[in-house]
Motif scaffolding. Structure first.
Motif, PDB file in Angstrom:
ATOM      1  N   ALA A  32     -31.578  -0.034-139.049  1.00  0.00           N
ATOM      2  CA  ALA A  32     -30.431  -0.540-138.293  1.00  0.00           C
ATOM      3  C   ALA A  32     -30.094   0.360-137.108  1.00  0.00           C
ATOM      4  O   ALA A  32     -29.341  -0.038-136.218  1.00  0.00           O
ATOM      5  CB  ALA A  32     -29.217  -0.664-139.209  1.00  0.00           C
ATOM      6  N   ASP A  33     -30.677   1.559-137.098  1.00  0.00           N
ATOM      7  CA  ASP A  33     -30.370   2.528-136.052  1.00  0.00           C
ATOM      8  C   ASP A  33     -31.350   2.396-134.893  1.00  0.00           C
ATOM      9  O   ASP A  33     -32.332   1.657-134.954  1.00  0.00           O
ATOM     10  CB  ASP A  33     -30.425   3.947-136.629  1.00  0.00           C
ATOM     11  N   ALA A  34     -31.083   3.113-133.828  1.00  0.00           N
ATOM     12  CA  ALA A  34     -32.039   3.227-132.725  1.00  0.00           C
ATOM     13  C   ALA A  34     -33.169   4.146-133.172  1.00  0.00           C
ATOM     14  O   ALA A  34     -32.921   5.191-133.776  1.00  0.00           O
ATOM     15  CB  ALA A  34     -31.351   3.791-131.483  1.00  0.00           C
ATOM     16  N   VAL A  35     -34.408   3.746-132.907  1.00  0.00           N
ATOM     17  CA  VAL A  35     -35.575   4.470-133.398  1.00  0.00           C
ATOM     18  C   VAL A  35     -36.371   5.026-132.226  1.00  0.00           C
ATOM     19  O   VAL A  35     -36.691   4.301-131.270  1.00  0.00           O
ATOM     20  CB  VAL A  35     -36.470   3.563-134.263  1.00  0.00           C
ATOM     21  N   ARG A  36     -36.713   6.285-132.313  1.00  0.00           N
ATOM     22  CA  ARG A  36     -37.510   6.942-131.276  1.00  0.00           C
ATOM     23  C   ARG A  36     -38.962   6.478-131.357  1.00  0.00           C
ATOM     24  O   ARG A  36     -39.536   6.381-132.438  1.00  0.00           O
ATOM     25  CB  ARG A  36     -37.443   8.453-131.456  1.00  0.00           C
ATOM     26  N   VAL A  37     -39.555   6.193-130.207  1.00  0.00           N
ATOM     27  CA  VAL A  37     -40.956   5.782-130.128  1.00  0.00           C
ATOM     28  C   VAL A  37     -41.749   6.899-129.466  1.00  0.00           C
ATOM     29  O   VAL A  37     -41.529   7.216-128.292  1.00  0.00           O
ATOM     30  CB  VAL A  37     -41.134   4.492-129.312  1.00  0.00           C
ATOM     31  N   GLY A  38     -42.664   7.505-130.213  1.00  0.00           N
ATOM     32  CA  GLY A  38     -43.549   8.519-129.655  1.00  0.00           C
ATOM     33  C   GLY A  38     -44.937   7.960-129.435  1.00  0.00           C
ATOM     34  O   GLY A  38     -45.212   6.793-129.723  1.00  0.00           O
ATOM     35  N   LEU A  39     -45.848   8.798-128.971  1.00  0.00           N
ATOM     36  CA  LEU A  39     -47.203   8.333-128.670  1.00  0.00           C
ATOM     37  C   LEU A  39     -47.950   7.862-129.910  1.00  0.00           C
ATOM     38  O   LEU A  39     -48.883   7.060-129.811  1.00  0.00           O
ATOM     39  CB  LEU A  39     -47.994   9.452-127.974  1.00  0.00           C
ATOM     40  N   LEU A  40     -47.553   8.351-131.092  1.00  0.00           N
ATOM     41  CA  LEU A  40     -48.221   7.966-132.334  1.00  0.00           C
ATOM     42  C   LEU A  40     -47.400   6.984-133.159  1.00  0.00           C
ATOM     43  O   LEU A  40     -47.764   6.679-134.299  1.00  0.00           O
ATOM     44  CB  LEU A  40     -48.554   9.197-133.162  1.00  0.00           C
ATOM     45  N   GLY A  41     -46.295   6.477-132.598  1.00  0.00           N
ATOM     46  CA  GLY A  41     -45.555   5.448-133.306  1.00  0.00           C
ATOM     47  C   GLY A  41     -44.081   5.738-133.436  1.00  0.00           C
ATOM     48  O   GLY A  41     -43.529   6.619-132.761  1.00  0.00           O
ATOM     49  N   LEU A  42     -43.458   4.995-134.335  1.00  0.00           N
ATOM     50  CA  LEU A  42     -42.018   5.110-134.528  1.00  0.00           C
ATOM     51  C   LEU A  42     -41.671   6.312-135.396  1.00  0.00           C
ATOM     52  O   LEU A  42     -42.371   6.613-136.365  1.00  0.00           O
ATOM     53  CB  LEU A  42     -41.472   3.848-135.203  1.00  0.00           C
ATOM     54  N   GLU A  43     -40.603   6.967-135.042  1.00  0.00           N
ATOM     55  CA  GLU A  43     -40.120   8.088-135.840  1.00  0.00           C
ATOM     56  C   GLU A  43     -39.792   7.596-137.247  1.00  0.00           C
ATOM     57  O   GLU A  43     -39.111   6.580-137.427  1.00  0.00           O
ATOM     58  CB  GLU A  43     -38.884   8.698-135.181  1.00  0.00           C
TER      59      GLU A  43
END
Length: 214
Positions: A32-43
């Protein structure tokens, strides 16, 4: 269909799956929260077997919610399980499916830029997740593969974000055609030649096209 939105976001940690307790990150839980997207995927997202899952060209997996009624019709006993995340996807997308995208499309979602690079090839863990060994063949038969993104620009996304087309480098190579080639082969020499240099296509399929040409 020219756009859509993220209906739900899911991530999962590696955990035992099925009666043999196979390590897997297939089971995803809604965020339900905002999720960080890095080069290898979602946090907060994990994969157990990094030889075939995860990596920069399988960083984020998206699936069209419009396919779930078809799954329910084919496998009514599994109907309660067919909701966002049932395919192991990170992003359940409404208003967009494989017929509306091209290989290499770059989508803006939240503050991230994600590039469509290859379809999902179902493995045995899909069957383990739902206790039915017919599921993988059904995905191949239907072509309802979903799509993997590579991350072009890191950022943050969440459920409800619009999905908009930022760039389309291969307007004449539909993603549905790539699914057919990946699942069934029979690419023409012209298609193989194009695939060897195709912007955005996953490197494994560019290399496979070179091998077939040789």
């Amino acid at each position: 269909m020219t756009g859509g939105f993220v209906l739900s976001v899911q991530t999962g940690r590696v955990a035992p799956l099925g009666p043999e307790h196979v390590p897997s990150g297939f089971v995803k839980n809604p965020r339900a929260d905002a999720v960080r997207v890095g080069l290898l995927g979602l946090e907060g997202d994990e994969q157990a077997d990094l030889t075939v899952h995860g990596g920069p060209e399988k960083a984020v997996y998206a699936y069209a919610v419009s396919h779930y009624p078809d799954w329910t019709a084919q496998f009514p006993a599994l109907a309660p399980a067919f909701h966002g995340g049932a395919m192991g996807e990170n992003l359940t997308v409404d208003g967009l499916d494989e017929t509306a995208i091209c290989v290499g499309d770059v989508h803006a979602i939240g503050s991230a830029l994600l590039q469509v690079c290859q379809p999902r090839q179902p493995c045995f863990k899909f069957a383990l997740r739902h206790g039915n060994n017919k599921l993988s063949k059904a995905m191949v038969r239907s072509g309802h593969a979903g799509w993997y993104y590579r991350v072009m620009q890191e950022g943050v996304l969440r459920a409800g974000d619009r999905l908009t087309l930022h760039h389309r480098p291969n307007p004449h190579f539909p993603f549905t055609r790539l699914i057919e080639i990946v699942y069934h082969g029979k690419a023409t020499r012209d298609e193989l030649a194009r695939m060897t240099e195709m912007p955005g296509l996953a490197s494994q399929w560019r290399e496979r096209a070179r091998q077939l040409l040789d």
